[in-house]
Write a protein that holds these residues in place. Sequence first.
Motif, PDB file in Angstrom:
ATOM      1  N   GLY A 107      -5.284 -10.970   6.816  1.00  0.00           N
ATOM      2  CA  GLY A 107      -4.057 -10.224   6.991  1.00  0.00           C
ATOM      3  C   GLY A 107      -4.327  -8.957   7.785  1.00  0.00           C
ATOM      4  O   GLY A 107      -5.469  -8.639   8.128  1.00  0.00           O
ATOM      5  N   GLN A 108      -3.275  -8.202   8.050  1.00  0.00           N
ATOM      6  CA  GLN A 108      -3.372  -7.058   8.937  1.00  0.00           C
ATOM      7  C   GLN A 108      -3.875  -5.801   8.235  1.00  0.00           C
ATOM      8  O   GLN A 108      -4.216  -4.835   8.928  1.00  0.00           O
ATOM      9  N   GLY A 109      -3.950  -5.801   6.920  1.00  0.00           N
ATOM     10  CA  GLY A 109      -4.404  -4.616   6.206  1.00  0.00           C
ATOM     11  C   GLY A 109      -3.246  -3.733   5.781  1.00  0.00           C
ATOM     12  O   GLY A 109      -2.249  -3.591   6.499  1.00  0.00           O
TER      13      GLY A 109
ATOM     14  N   CYS B 269      -6.245  -8.791   2.827  1.00  0.00           N
ATOM     15  CA  CYS B 269      -6.348 -10.080   2.154  1.00  0.00           C
ATOM     16  C   CYS B 269      -6.912 -11.100   3.148  1.00  0.00           C
ATOM     17  O   CYS B 269      -6.780 -10.928   4.360  1.00  0.00           O
ATOM     18  N   ALA B 270      -7.542 -12.114   2.602  1.00  0.00           N
ATOM     19  CA  ALA B 270      -8.181 -13.120   3.439  1.00  0.00           C
ATOM     20  C   ALA B 270      -8.209 -14.449   2.706  1.00  0.00           C
ATOM     21  O   ALA B 270      -8.242 -14.491   1.474  1.00  0.00           O
TER      22      ALA B 270
ATOM     23  N   GLY C 155       0.813  -1.203   0.000  1.00  0.00           N
ATOM     24  CA  GLY C 155       0.000   0.000   0.000  1.00  0.00           C
ATOM     25  C   GLY C 155       0.852   1.261   0.000  1.00  0.00           C
ATOM     26  O   GLY C 155       2.068   1.202   0.135  1.00  0.00           O
ATOM     27  N   GLY C 156       0.180   2.396  -0.166  1.00  0.00           N
ATOM     28  CA  GLY C 156       0.901   3.652  -0.172  1.00  0.00           C
ATOM     29  C   GLY C 156       0.034   4.788  -0.644  1.00  0.00           C
ATOM     30  O   GLY C 156      -1.189   4.649  -0.765  1.00  0.00           O
TER      31      GLY C 156
ATOM     32  N   PHE D 113     -10.303  -7.545   0.251  1.00  0.00           N
ATOM     33  CA  PHE D 113     -11.399  -6.685   0.682  1.00  0.00           C
ATOM     34  C   PHE D 113     -10.832  -5.295   0.963  1.00  0.00           C
ATOM     35  O   PHE D 113      -9.624  -5.122   1.131  1.00  0.00           O
ATOM     36  N   ARG D 114     -11.714  -4.318   1.055  1.00  0.00           N
ATOM     37  CA  ARG D 114     -11.294  -2.985   1.453  1.00  0.00           C
ATOM     38  C   ARG D 114     -12.355  -2.368   2.354  1.00  0.00           C
ATOM     39  O   ARG D 114     -13.542  -2.701   2.262  1.00  0.00           O
TER      40      ARG D 114
END
Length: 123
Positions: A114-116, A95-96, A8-9, A36-37
């Motif tokens: 995941g942690q996002g 992610c999942a 990300g960024g 997902f978001r």
Amino acid sequence: VQLQASGGGLVQAGGSLRLSCAASERTFAPYLMGWFRQAPGKERQLVAYITWNTGRTVYGDSVKGRFAISKDNAKNTVYLQMNSLKPDDTALYYCASKATAGTAVLPSTYDDWGQGTQVTVSS
């Protein structure tokens, strides 16, 4: 299963980012992997998912034609290539993994997360 999301960024509108999600287990074999978001004040929504064995993909309507999900089974990693980014894509991306078949749209049906990773698109 531990999932580690990265990539990300901050990017300007129209730009691109590539997210990665790596699983820690050597014998990782989910039924499918999803991205997902979740934006502030909004529900977590499906971006895309991919079945682990066949590579079948499904996308949310808002990202069709701009995002692409892929996987590397040997690396236990799933990717999300995001192109033509818009400010509305700004969110925390997760992610999942899902172990079994069945509906894959709802976050509640996934087993591990995941942690996002934060994606911010400036206008």
